[in-house]
Write a protein that holds these residues in place. Sequence first.
Motif, PDB file in Angstrom:
ATOM      1  N   MET A   1       0.920  -1.253   0.014  1.00  0.00           N
ATOM      2  CA  MET A   1       0.027  -0.102   0.040  1.00  0.00           C
ATOM      3  C   MET A   1       0.917   0.999  -0.077  1.00  0.00           C
ATOM      4  SD  MET A   1      -2.989   0.831   2.376  1.00  0.00           S
ATOM      5  CE  MET A   1      -4.300   0.250   1.578  1.00  0.00           C
ATOM      6  N   ALA A   2       0.357   2.298  -0.576  1.00  0.00           N
ATOM      7  CA  ALA A   2       1.128   3.746  -0.733  1.00  0.00           C
ATOM      8  C   ALA A   2       1.206   4.159   0.773  1.00  0.00           C
ATOM      9  CB  ALA A   2       0.506   4.392  -1.515  1.00  0.00           C
ATOM     10  N   LEU A   3       2.274   4.791   0.853  1.00  0.00           N
ATOM     11  CA  LEU A   3       2.479   5.825   1.929  1.00  0.00           C
ATOM     12  C   LEU A   3       1.514   6.812   2.151  1.00  0.00           C
ATOM     13  CD1 LEU A   3       6.366   6.187   1.969  1.00  0.00           C
ATOM     14  CD2 LEU A   3       5.042   4.456   3.510  1.00  0.00           C
ATOM     15  N   TYR A   4       1.111   7.488   1.142  1.00  0.00           N
ATOM     16  CA  TYR A   4       0.100   8.480   1.201  1.00  0.00           C
ATOM     17  C   TYR A   4      -1.247   7.956   0.724  1.00  0.00           C
ATOM     18  CZ  TYR A   4      -2.718  12.580  -0.078  1.00  0.00           C
ATOM     19  OH  TYR A   4      -3.551  13.578  -0.253  1.00  0.00           O
ATOM     20  N   GLU A   5      -2.332   8.254   1.133  1.00  0.00           N
ATOM     21  CA  GLU A   5      -3.814   7.965   0.607  1.00  0.00           C
ATOM     22  C   GLU A   5      -4.599   9.298   0.818  1.00  0.00           C
ATOM     23  OE1 GLU A   5      -5.880   3.957   0.912  1.00  0.00           O
ATOM     24  OE2 GLU A   5      -6.214   4.996   2.931  1.00  0.00           O
ATOM     25  N   THR A   9      -9.618   8.904  -1.556  1.00  0.00           N
ATOM     26  CA  THR A   9      -9.540   7.414  -1.332  1.00  0.00           C
ATOM     27  C   THR A   9     -10.069   6.611  -0.189  1.00  0.00           C
ATOM     28  OG1 THR A   9      -7.457   7.572  -3.045  1.00  0.00           O
ATOM     29  CG2 THR A   9      -7.815   5.752  -1.749  1.00  0.00           C
ATOM     30  N   LYS A  10      -9.778   7.516   0.895  1.00  0.00           N
ATOM     31  CA  LYS A  10     -10.381   6.967   2.113  1.00  0.00           C
ATOM     32  C   LYS A  10     -11.908   7.053   2.331  1.00  0.00           C
ATOM     33  CE  LYS A  10      -6.309   8.574   4.826  1.00  0.00           C
ATOM     34  NZ  LYS A  10      -5.835   9.315   5.894  1.00  0.00           N
ATOM     35  N   PHE A  11     -12.162   7.989   1.697  1.00  0.00           N
ATOM     36  CA  PHE A  11     -13.824   8.096   1.835  1.00  0.00           C
ATOM     37  C   PHE A  11     -14.290   7.162   1.011  1.00  0.00           C
ATOM     38  CE2 PHE A  11     -17.540   9.530  -0.368  1.00  0.00           C
ATOM     39  CZ  PHE A  11     -18.323   9.731   0.429  1.00  0.00           C
ATOM     40  N   MET A  12     -13.961   6.792  -0.109  1.00  0.00           N
ATOM     41  CA  MET A  12     -14.347   5.834  -1.401  1.00  0.00           C
ATOM     42  C   MET A  12     -14.208   4.432  -0.617  1.00  0.00           C
ATOM     43  SD  MET A  12     -16.037   7.327  -3.487  1.00  0.00           S
ATOM     44  CE  MET A  12     -16.379   6.048  -4.648  1.00  0.00           C
ATOM     45  N   ARG A  13     -12.931   4.088  -0.173  1.00  0.00           N
ATOM     46  CA  ARG A  13     -12.866   2.788   0.570  1.00  0.00           C
ATOM     47  C   ARG A  13     -13.919   2.432   1.621  1.00  0.00           C
ATOM     48  NH1 ARG A  13      -8.285   0.577  -1.028  1.00  0.00           N
ATOM     49  NH2 ARG A  13      -6.458   1.975  -1.657  1.00  0.00           N
ATOM     50  N   GLU A  14     -14.166   3.621   2.466  1.00  0.00           N
ATOM     51  CA  GLU A  14     -15.288   3.430   3.616  1.00  0.00           C
ATOM     52  C   GLU A  14     -16.704   3.374   3.101  1.00  0.00           C
ATOM     53  OE1 GLU A  14     -14.632   6.786   6.091  1.00  0.00           O
ATOM     54  OE2 GLU A  14     -12.625   6.067   6.806  1.00  0.00           O
TER      55      GLU A  14
END
Length: 62
Positions: A1-5, A9-14
């Motif tokens: 996984m990348a260091l920065y998200e 992207t966080k919103f879409m994953r949730e």
Amino acid sequence: MALYESEHTKFMREWMEKHPEESREQQKGRALWWDKPPQALDTMKEAEAARVPNKAYYYDAN
């Protein structure tokens, strides 16, 4: 996984974890706009036969 998200992207994953039915809707949309069924061989031959070759210089009127 990348260091920065990113926040997006966080919103879409949730969002996808909370709404798994959206995955099916994504697949339907993709099938509608991107996935094209294979064409019949005779249709492809007709299209190739009807094709007109381009001129060497496209803007030449003669």
